[in-house]
Design a protein around this motif. Structure first.
Motif, short mmCIF file in Angstrom:
data_model
loop_
_atom_site.label_atom_id
_atom_site.label_comp_id
_atom_site.label_asym_id
_atom_site.label_seq_id
_atom_site.Cartn_x
_atom_site.Cartn_y
_atom_site.Cartn_z
N GLY A 18 0.84 -1.18 0.00
CA GLY A 18 0.00 0.00 0.00
C GLY A 18 0.87 1.24 0.00
O GLY A 18 2.07 1.18 -0.18
N GLY A 115 -6.75 2.33 1.25
CA GLY A 115 -5.76 1.31 0.92
C GLY A 115 -4.39 1.63 1.49
O GLY A 115 -3.44 0.88 1.27
N SER A 117 -1.20 1.92 3.85
CA SER A 117 -0.61 1.04 4.86
C SER A 117 -0.14 1.83 6.07
O SER A 117 0.13 1.25 7.12
CB SER A 117 0.54 0.24 4.27
#
Length: 134
Positions: A18, A115, A117
């Motif tokens: 991500g 999305g 991270s």
């Protein structure tokens, strides 16, 4: 905000891919210098006073806070985050914070899940729990 940094450091490291969501409002809606931001946030927390809650009421498991620029929302948000800080200190098992917020740039009919991270902040990156997200 050392207590929040500690939670991020102890977050599950299940995020393997991500992108990092940048701190796009740092320097405008809140300070971009980590020391200055930390001092400002600690001020909001220390100015938040009240009875807290009693043991009979249990430890809070939710927090509602305004999210405007700190010049507008900081003093009020301080009360929400002071309660969250107290909940974390009272219940060492609390390990996950879920943040829900509106979309300011895209119309959504329902909810969306990022999305990313990690979320970049001047105080350090917040790791996203990919297992919880999925």
């Amino acid at each position: 905000m050392n207590w929040l940094r500690k939670m991020s450091t102890n977050a599950p490291s299940s995020a393997t891919s991500g992108y990092k969501r940048r701190a796009s409002h740092a320097g405008s809606w809140y300070r971009s210098n980590s020391d200055d931001l930390d001092d400002e946030l600690e001020g909001y927390l220390s100015n938040a006073s009240g009875p807290g809650w009693t043991e009979d009421e249990g430890v809070p498991n939710a927090c509602i806070s305004p999210h405007a620029g700190f010049a507008y929302s900081g003093p009020t948000a301080g009360y929400s985050f002071a309660a969250l800080k107290e909940a974390i200190e009272r219940n060492g098992e609390l390990s996950t914070i879920v943040i829900l917020h509106p979309s300011h740039h895209v119309y959504l009919n329902g909810l969306a899940v990022s999305g990313a991270s990690a979320i970049e902040t001047p105080l350090g990156d917040l790791t996203i729990d990919a297992d919880l997200r999925s």
